[in-house]
Design a protein around this motif. Structure first.
Motif, PDB file in Angstrom:
ATOM      1  N   VAL A 424      91.492  50.159  -0.686  1.00  0.00           N
ATOM      2  CA  VAL A 424      90.554  51.010  -1.423  1.00  0.00           C
ATOM      3  C   VAL A 424      91.135  51.427  -2.773  1.00  0.00           C
ATOM      4  CG1 VAL A 424      89.423  53.261  -1.454  1.00  0.00           C
ATOM      5  CG2 VAL A 424      89.342  51.839   0.606  1.00  0.00           C
ATOM      6  N   ASP A 425      92.387  51.863  -2.762  1.00  0.00           N
ATOM      7  CA  ASP A 425      93.003  52.337  -4.009  1.00  0.00           C
ATOM      8  C   ASP A 425      93.074  51.219  -5.049  1.00  0.00           C
ATOM      9  OD1 ASP A 425      93.355  54.818  -2.890  1.00  0.00           O
ATOM     10  OD2 ASP A 425      95.430  54.436  -2.260  1.00  0.00           O
ATOM     11  N   ILE A 450      81.940  49.260  -1.474  1.00  0.00           N
ATOM     12  CA  ILE A 450      81.438  49.950  -0.268  1.00  0.00           C
ATOM     13  C   ILE A 450      81.966  49.257   0.985  1.00  0.00           C
ATOM     14  CG2 ILE A 450      79.357  50.470   1.065  1.00  0.00           C
ATOM     15  CD1 ILE A 450      77.902  50.721  -1.702  1.00  0.00           C
ATOM     16  N   ARG A 451      81.959  47.925   1.002  1.00  0.00           N
ATOM     17  CA  ARG A 451      82.481  47.190   2.165  1.00  0.00           C
ATOM     18  C   ARG A 451      83.978  47.445   2.348  1.00  0.00           C
ATOM     19  NH1 ARG A 451      79.088  43.065   0.030  1.00  0.00           N
ATOM     20  NH2 ARG A 451      80.891  41.992  -0.886  1.00  0.00           N
ATOM     21  N   THR A 452      84.694  47.600   1.218  1.00  0.00           N
ATOM     22  CA  THR A 452      86.135  47.878   1.286  1.00  0.00           C
ATOM     23  C   THR A 452      86.382  49.236   1.924  1.00  0.00           C
ATOM     24  OG1 THR A 452      86.481  46.563  -0.720  1.00  0.00           O
ATOM     25  CG2 THR A 452      88.273  48.016  -0.060  1.00  0.00           C
ATOM     26  N   TYR A 453      85.623  50.250   1.525  1.00  0.00           N
ATOM     27  CA  TYR A 453      85.736  51.586   2.133  1.00  0.00           C
ATOM     28  C   TYR A 453      85.446  51.511   3.628  1.00  0.00           C
ATOM     29  CZ  TYR A 453      86.441  54.760  -1.829  1.00  0.00           C
ATOM     30  OH  TYR A 453      86.986  55.476  -2.877  1.00  0.00           O
ATOM     31  N   ALA A 454      84.377  50.790   3.976  1.00  0.00           N
ATOM     32  CA  ALA A 454      83.982  50.698   5.386  1.00  0.00           C
ATOM     33  C   ALA A 454      85.058  49.990   6.204  1.00  0.00           C
ATOM     34  CB  ALA A 454      82.655  49.950   5.500  1.00  0.00           C
ATOM     35  N   ALA A 455      85.608  48.891   5.648  1.00  0.00           N
ATOM     36  CA  ALA A 455      86.640  48.143   6.374  1.00  0.00           C
ATOM     37  C   ALA A 455      87.898  48.980   6.554  1.00  0.00           C
ATOM     38  CB  ALA A 455      86.966  46.862   5.611  1.00  0.00           C
ATOM     39  N   GLY A 457      87.913  52.184   6.851  1.00  0.00           N
ATOM     40  CA  GLY A 457      87.611  53.386   7.617  1.00  0.00           C
ATOM     41  C   GLY A 457      87.740  54.645   6.790  1.00  0.00           C
ATOM     42  N   LYS A 458      87.541  54.510   5.475  1.00  0.00           N
ATOM     43  CA  LYS A 458      87.664  55.660   4.592  1.00  0.00           C
ATOM     44  C   LYS A 458      86.284  56.122   4.122  1.00  0.00           C
ATOM     45  CE  LYS A 458      92.317  54.900   2.801  1.00  0.00           C
ATOM     46  NZ  LYS A 458      93.155  54.851   1.576  1.00  0.00           N
ATOM     47  N   THR A 459      86.209  57.377   3.712  1.00  0.00           N
ATOM     48  CA  THR A 459      84.944  57.928   3.226  1.00  0.00           C
ATOM     49  C   THR A 459      85.082  58.382   1.771  1.00  0.00           C
ATOM     50  OG1 THR A 459      85.535  60.139   4.001  1.00  0.00           O
ATOM     51  CG2 THR A 459      84.294  58.729   5.522  1.00  0.00           C
ATOM     52  N   SER A 460      83.922  58.484   1.128  1.00  0.00           N
ATOM     53  CA  SER A 460      83.901  58.967  -0.259  1.00  0.00           C
ATOM     54  C   SER A 460      82.570  59.648  -0.505  1.00  0.00           C
ATOM     55  CB  SER A 460      84.064  57.792  -1.227  1.00  0.00           C
ATOM     56  OG  SER A 460      83.830  58.227  -2.552  1.00  0.00           O
ATOM     57  N   GLN A 461      82.634  60.881  -0.957  1.00  0.00           N
ATOM     58  CA  GLN A 461      81.420  61.633  -1.232  1.00  0.00           C
ATOM     59  C   GLN A 461      80.841  61.305  -2.612  1.00  0.00           C
ATOM     60  OE1 GLN A 461      80.027  63.578   1.128  1.00  0.00           O
ATOM     61  NE2 GLN A 461      81.695  62.868   2.439  1.00  0.00           N
ATOM     62  N   SER A 462      81.606  60.580  -3.433  1.00  0.00           N
ATOM     63  CA  SER A 462      81.187  60.381  -4.831  1.00  0.00           C
ATOM     64  C   SER A 462      80.445  59.076  -5.090  1.00  0.00           C
ATOM     65  CB  SER A 462      82.415  60.441  -5.746  1.00  0.00           C
ATOM     66  OG  SER A 462      83.284  59.338  -5.473  1.00  0.00           O
ATOM     67  N   SER A 478      74.410  47.192   2.166  1.00  0.00           N
ATOM     68  CA  SER A 478      75.303  48.177   1.561  1.00  0.00           C
ATOM     69  C   SER A 478      74.768  49.594   1.736  1.00  0.00           C
ATOM     70  CB  SER A 478      75.487  47.872   0.073  1.00  0.00           C
ATOM     71  OG  SER A 478      76.103  46.613  -0.098  1.00  0.00           O
ATOM     72  N   LYS A 479      73.437  49.722   1.714  1.00  0.00           N
ATOM     73  CA  LYS A 479      72.841  51.049   1.919  1.00  0.00           C
ATOM     74  C   LYS A 479      73.174  51.588   3.308  1.00  0.00           C
ATOM     75  CE  LYS A 479      68.981  50.530  -1.318  1.00  0.00           C
ATOM     76  NZ  LYS A 479      67.530  50.369  -1.485  1.00  0.00           N
ATOM     77  N   LYS A 480      73.157  50.693   4.292  1.00  0.00           N
ATOM     78  CA  LYS A 480      73.494  51.125   5.654  1.00  0.00           C
ATOM     79  C   LYS A 480      74.965  51.527   5.756  1.00  0.00           C
ATOM     80  CE  LYS A 480      70.005  48.174   7.832  1.00  0.00           C
ATOM     81  NZ  LYS A 480      69.763  46.961   8.681  1.00  0.00           N
ATOM     82  N   LEU A 481      75.831  50.739   5.127  1.00  0.00           N
ATOM     83  CA  LEU A 481      77.254  51.073   5.135  1.00  0.00           C
ATOM     84  C   LEU A 481      77.509  52.373   4.372  1.00  0.00           C
ATOM     85  CD1 LEU A 481      78.926  47.594   4.494  1.00  0.00           C
ATOM     86  CD2 LEU A 481      78.975  48.916   6.614  1.00  0.00           C
TER      87      LEU A 481
END
Length: 486
Positions: A424-425, A450-455, A457-462, A478-481
């Motif tokens: 993610v970083d 978005i797929r990288t965040y999901a894979a 297991g990280k979240t982002s409010q922004s 991507s909307k579902k993820l």
């Protein structure tokens, strides 16, 4: 503001050697033809109070155009007008061309429209036509040509040559014979360039016998004396057709008629290289060195590239060392040719050493350098190093000061790498750098993020806010993820 005085135009031969050494075009190019150094020298000149002659300005603008340094050429031209230098119609035509090349065709059209009617003669019309042809704007070019015919401005071969070049580049070479016939019916005398573009048009249709008929017609006509450009044109056509024996015959004729200019030698070396004749390449190179005591960077660049293409790496290295020992100004373009050759052969360590040598000599790696290393790392699956190369290229930018951005394919490959590594970083840093050189990021970049965040297991409010701010619409997957990520 510095005031410039413009003396009368005099015979240059009567000027003192000291004055000629200090002439403007010499000063602007005293540290080489790299755009950065040219801009620096030009800016220093514009701040000075140096006396300058009109012929100096003209020669300098001409040389800047020849080196494709259109931004500095325009800056000099505009500065001189502001400080009292009158412009002839010929100067205005040149100025129009520079505007088109540095600011775009719309700016050139505006400049043309604002010219006084007395200036809108065959020169300025011809310059605008040439701009349309260079930009492959067929409809506008044809429309302007019709206007020029109405105004009786199409009586020279130049306008027809521009139009025929356009047709050749746009794949409409079959239109060229009709233009030739119109020229003949209008009693417009073909020149050397006319015959060259006519031959190239026939070559585009693989009509080599037609090319030879045109060449024979040129010789019979007698109005055009075949020069080295005709033979370089003919040799190029033969090389492209794989007719190397005929190509070398044309090259022998080229050499007989050569004006011993740098361009003639460059064509000889390049075309002998394309026929695979290494002995002739070296023979012509020796002739060039004898003719020009100070061999230019561009000559070395051409020679080393030809040797690399002919797989003569030891010869390329020897020529490179020869250049290095005799040139105080390091040219990264020359190093790049050898760096590319090393990388192609898998000699990464030698390529890195050469890049470091360039740095120590004051020549930083440019975009092309980083592209060479990037391609190597991508090919070998070293994505981490590839990311570093792309990032460096984005931060470096192009030599003219403009931004550089990686292709969509490269972005897709690197974003896929971040996904697989769940990095993610890394993805976020890469996107931040990408946003500095791209006005808008495509939806697939954010979809991959978005797929990288999901894979991972990280979240982002922004992310939702960022998508809204950038007006990006992602796909349904991507909307579902996104519901999970946010």
């Amino acid at each position: 503001m510095a005031k410039f005085n413009f003396g009368r135009t005099k015979d240059i031969a009567n000027r003192s050697n000291k004055y000629l050494e200090e002439a403007l075009f010499r000063r602007v190019f005293q540290k080489g033809s790299e755009e950065r150094s040219v801009r620096t020298e030009l800016n220093q000149f514009l701040k000075s109070r140096k006396r300058v002659f009109k012929w100096e300005v003209g020669d300098t603008v001409k040389e800047l155009r020849h080196c494709k340094l259109y931004g500095p050429a325009l800056k000099l031209s505009e500065a001189m007008v502001k400080r009292g230098m009158g412009m002839t119609v010929s100067c205005q035509a040149i100025h129009l061309d520079i505007i088109a090349k540095s600011k775009g065709i719309t700016a050139a059209e505006t400049y043309f429209a604002d010219l006084p009617e007395a200036s809108k003669n065959h020169l300025c019309y011809g310059a605008l036509l040439n701009c349309y042809c260079k930009d492959l704007m067929t409809e506008k070019a044809e429309g302007l040509m019709e206007k020029m015919k109405e105004l009786k401005f199409s009586t020279s071969s130049m306008a027809y040559n521009s139009l025929m070049t356009l047709y050749t580049k746009t794949g409409d070479a079959e239109k060229v014979p009709a233009v030739i016939q119109e020229m003949k019916s209008s009693d417009v005398t073909p020149d050397s360039y006319t015959y060259n573009v006519w031959m190239r048009a026939l070559a585009a249709s693989n009509d080599i016998s037609g090319v030879e008929r045109v060449y024979e017609e040129m010789k019979r006509d007698g109005k055009v004396i075949g020069d080295w450009t005709n033979y370089s044109n003919l040799a190029t056509i033969y090389v492209n057709a794989g007719l190397f024996e005929k190509a070398e015959e044309a090259l022998k004729e080229l050499e007989k008629r050569s004006d011993k200019s740098l361009n003639a030698y460059k064509f000889l070396i390049t075309l002998y290289g394309r026929t695979g004749n290494l002995l002739e390449v070296y023979r012509v190179w020796r002739s060039l060195r004898l003719e020009f005591r100070k061999t230019s960077n561009i000559s070395y660049l051409n020679m080393i590239q030809v040797l690399v293409d002919l797989k003569d790496l030891s010869g390329a290295e020897k020529t490179f060392r020869e250049w290095l020992s005799g040139n105080p100004t390091y040219d990264i373009r020359i190093a790049n040719v050898l760096i590319g050759a090393y990388v192609k052969e898998g000699k990464l360590e030698k390529a890195e050493e050469l890049k470091e040598l360039a740095r120590r000599n004051g020549a930083k790696a440019n975009v092309r350098t980083w592209e060479i290393f990037r391609d190597y790392h991508l090919k070998n699956g070293d994505m981490h190093s590839a990311v570093i190369c792309v990032t460096n290229a984005m931060q470096q930018g192009r030599g003219d000061g403009s931004k550089w951005a990686p292709s969509r394919e490269v972005v897709r490959t690197l974003m896929s790498h971040f996904e697989q590594k769940r990095d993610v970083d890394g993805a976020e840093v890469f996107i931040e750098n990408l946003k500095k050189v791209e006005d808008e990021l495509e939806a697939e970049v954010f979809e991959s993020l978005i797929r990288t965040y999901a894979a991972a297991g990280k979240t982002s409010q922004s992310i939702r806010r960022r998508l809204k701010m950038d007006n990006v619409e992602v796909n349904e997957e991507s909307k579902k993820l996104l519901d999970m990520v946010c």
